[in-house]
Write an enzyme that holds these catalytic residues in place. Structure first.
Site, PDB file in Angstrom:
ATOM      1  N   THR A   1      11.193   2.889  -6.214  1.00 12.44           N
ATOM      2  CA  THR A   1      10.939   4.301  -6.513  1.00 12.44           C
ATOM      3  C   THR A   1      10.968   4.511  -8.021  1.00 12.44           C
ATOM      4  OG1 THR A   1      11.910   5.013  -4.421  1.00 12.44           O
ATOM      5  CG2 THR A   1      11.795   6.663  -6.175  1.00 12.44           C
TER       6      THR A   1
ATOM      7  N   ASN B   1       3.380   0.160   3.663  1.00  4.16           N
ATOM      8  CA  ASN B   1       4.669   0.067   4.341  1.00  4.16           C
ATOM      9  C   ASN B   1       4.623   0.516   5.800  1.00  4.16           C
ATOM     10  OD1 ASN B   1       4.259   2.375   2.520  1.00  4.16           O
ATOM     11  ND2 ASN B   1       6.021   3.238   3.567  1.00  4.16           N
TER      12      ASN B   1
ATOM     13  N   GLN C   1       6.211  -4.250  -0.449  1.00  2.71           N
ATOM     14  CA  GLN C   1       6.145  -4.834   0.901  1.00  2.71           C
ATOM     15  C   GLN C   1       5.429  -6.189   0.913  1.00  2.71           C
ATOM     16  OE1 GLN C   1       7.634  -3.717   3.601  1.00  2.71           O
ATOM     17  NE2 GLN C   1       8.222  -1.638   2.970  1.00  2.71           N
TER      18      GLN C   1
ATOM     19  N   SER D   1      11.275  -4.058  -5.013  1.00  4.15           N
ATOM     20  CA  SER D   1      12.631  -3.626  -4.684  1.00  4.15           C
ATOM     21  C   SER D   1      13.346  -4.750  -3.934  1.00  4.15           C
ATOM     22  CB  SER D   1      12.519  -2.397  -3.780  1.00  4.15           C
ATOM     23  OG  SER D   1      13.692  -1.655  -3.782  1.00  4.15           O
TER      24      SER D   1
ATOM     25  N   HIS E   1      15.902  -4.827  -1.808  1.00  2.73           N
ATOM     26  CA  HIS E   1      16.437  -4.700  -0.446  1.00  2.73           C
ATOM     27  C   HIS E   1      15.400  -4.947   0.643  1.00  2.73           C
ATOM     28  CE1 HIS E   1      15.096  -0.542   0.784  1.00  2.73           C
ATOM     29  NE2 HIS E   1      14.874  -0.475  -0.505  1.00  2.73           N
TER      30      HIS E   1
ATOM     31  N   CYS F   1      11.749   6.700   4.890  1.00  6.07           N
ATOM     32  CA  CYS F   1      11.980   7.791   3.959  1.00  6.07           C
ATOM     33  C   CYS F   1      11.514   9.105   4.534  1.00  6.07           C
ATOM     34  CB  CYS F   1      11.232   7.547   2.659  1.00  6.07           C
ATOM     35  SG  CYS F   1      11.273   5.856   2.164  1.00  6.07           S
TER      36      CYS F   1
HETATM   37  N1  PMP Z   1       7.098   1.458  -2.150  1.00  3.69           N
HETATM   38  C1  PMP Z   1       6.990   0.952  -0.907  1.00  3.69           C
HETATM   39  C2  PMP Z   1       5.681   0.381  -0.474  1.00  3.69           C
HETATM   40  C3  PMP Z   1       8.090   0.954  -0.056  1.00  3.69           C
HETATM   41  O1  PMP Z   1       7.973   0.455   1.168  1.00  3.69           O
HETATM   42  C4  PMP Z   1       9.310   1.502  -0.514  1.00  3.69           C
HETATM   43  C5  PMP Z   1      10.524   1.549   0.395  1.00  3.69           C
HETATM   44  N2  PMP Z   1      10.282   2.149   1.630  1.00  3.69           N
HETATM   45  C6  PMP Z   1       9.371   2.011  -1.811  1.00  3.69           C
HETATM   46  C7  PMP Z   1       8.245   1.969  -2.595  1.00  3.69           C
HETATM   47  C8  PMP Z   1      10.635   2.596  -2.373  1.00  3.69           C
HETATM   48  O2  PMP Z   1      11.598   1.608  -2.525  1.00  3.69           O
HETATM   49  P1  PMP Z   1      13.098   1.975  -2.887  1.00  3.69           P
HETATM   50  O3  PMP Z   1      13.594   2.864  -1.809  1.00  3.69           O
HETATM   51  O4  PMP Z   1      13.801   0.677  -2.916  1.00  3.69           O
HETATM   52  O5  PMP Z   1      13.107   2.661  -4.187  1.00  3.69           O
END
Ligand code: PMP
Length: 397
Positions: free
Chosen positions: A74, A159, A193, A213, A215, A339
């Protein structure tokens, strides 16, 4: 007896790999210094940061000082979109207003960062459509370029539906367009992803900026990075102590950064094996569900798709009901992106590929990971069949 629980929501987040956690531990306890400190505690923390930076640079095939640690995708995406717009406005004093091209199926953090710029009159945005396969056409990007185009931001893997965008092809289009321009178009991809499964070497993608990211790749939450190609005009969006080459101030989260580096290293060494394993299980799951459940359709391209993703629309079933029914059986899936779950509006991604509100509400995402087993998939298929027929019976269908 403890109830069986099966996790099939790896696109939402992943458990931390025990090897990553083991590696991180010492940076909480023995080597807990602030990397900005000059004493030995600081120096050993700084070494951890630089090791992780090297692991990331090796992974992406770039220079160490092209990696900026952030709090996750993000923040990386916000920095990419807003940071390039700020650099541009400093250069041009706001005229002409920069033009940004993105797609209608980006993650909400890209869409809302673009919207935030548009709301402040700082950019004009083109949201490219995708086909019913969930893929953007590279030719549409070429057609949308304007003299004031500053940034093209296209996600690598979606995603929700797992579709893989033609990043390399778009990179070539931009490279060609840049040959005749003073104001270079900057190319960004949100690769969050894609990291676990696809080639993310910068030279093969042709990008200037790339977000990820930890995680999503068996690393800790709250840490990520942005690759910034040397020379790319971009300004920080957070001011402070000047960490991360002054792109991202704030005391480093040393254990998390160490964990990110380790997680990337493990992806690199295990990717091929995990890809094959996950794809085989996913394809088995898709073929059984298509055969054994009536009124079901796969959302998004069958071919250009991440090996761990399946997204189905079930006729005469509410996705939320299905999710909760499966949760009662111990199976964790998702109806859209995590989200936005809790948000009952139909998914913007499913709408963009042409699903009706009803189809979208009957959709469900299943994402596998490196710990998924055949037994789990068998259990899930049975639970799904039972839950779908129970819900249809209740609905009188
Ligand atoms: N971009 C994509 C394609 C994602 O899948 C995600 C997480 N769902 C994010 C951005 C945001 O990642 P984070 O929550 O680790 O900031």
């Amino acid at each position: 007896m403890k109830k069986k629980r099966i996790y099939l929501d790896y696109a939402s987040t992943t458990p931390v790999d025990p090897r990553v956690f083991d590696y991180m531990k010492k940076y909480f306890f023995q080597k807990f210094g602030n990397p900005m400190s000059l004493h030995s505690f600081g120096r050993e923390a700084d070494e951890a940061i630089e090791t992780a930076r090297k692991q990331a640079a090796d992974f992406f095939g770039c220079e160490k000082d092209e990696i900026i640690f952030t709090s996750g995708a993000t923040e990386s995406n916000n920095l990419a979109v807003k940071g390039t717009a700020i650099a541009d406005s400093l250069r041009t004093k706001g005229s002409p207003r920069p033009h940004i091209i993105t797609t209608s199926i980006e993650h909400s953090c890209i869409l809302s960062a673009c919207q935030a710029l548009a709301d402040r009159g700082m950019a004009e945005i083109t949201y490219l459509p995708v086909g019913s396969d969930g893929l953007v056409r590279a030719i549409d990007i070429e057609k949308s370029l304007k003299p004031n185009t500053l940034l093209v931001s296209i996600m690598y893997v979606n995603n929700e539906i797992g579709t893989i965008q033609p990043i390399r092809e778009v990179g070539k289009i931009i490279e060609k367009a840049n040959k005749n321009r003073d104001r270079k178009i900057i190319f960004h991809t949100d690769a969050t992803q894609a990291i676990s499964y696809l080639d993310c070497r910068i030279e093969n993608l042709g990008v200037d900026l790339l977000s990820m990211s930890a995680h999503k790749i068996y690393g800790p939450k709250g840490i990520g990075c942005l690759f910034i190609k040397k020379g790319t005009p971009i300004k920080r969006i957070q001011d402070g102590g000047g960490q991360e080459f002054n792109f991202r101030s704030g005391t480093h989260n040393v254990p998390a950064i160490a964990g990110l580096g380790k997680a990337l290293e493990l992806v690199e060494t295990e990717r091929k094996k995990v890809y094959k394993m996950v794809e085989k299980l996913r394809d088995y799951m898709i073929s059984r569900i298509m055969k054994e459940v009536s009124g079901v359709k796969l959302n998004g391209s069958k071919i250009k798709r991440s090996p761990n993703n399946a997204n189905f629309a079930f006729k005469d079933v509410e996705g939320e009901g299905l999710l909760l029914g499966l949760d009662l059986e111990g199976v964790a899936v998702s109806t859209g992106s995590a989200c936005s779950s809790g948000d009952l509006r139909p998914s913007h991604v499913l709408a963009a590929i042409g699903l009706s509100d009803e189809e979208s509400h009957g959709s469900m995402r299943i994402t596998l990971g490196k710990y998924t087993t055949k037994q789990e998939i068998e259990y899930f298929i049975n639970a799904l069949k039972n839950t779908v027929s129970r819900l249809r019976k209740i609905a009188g269908k």
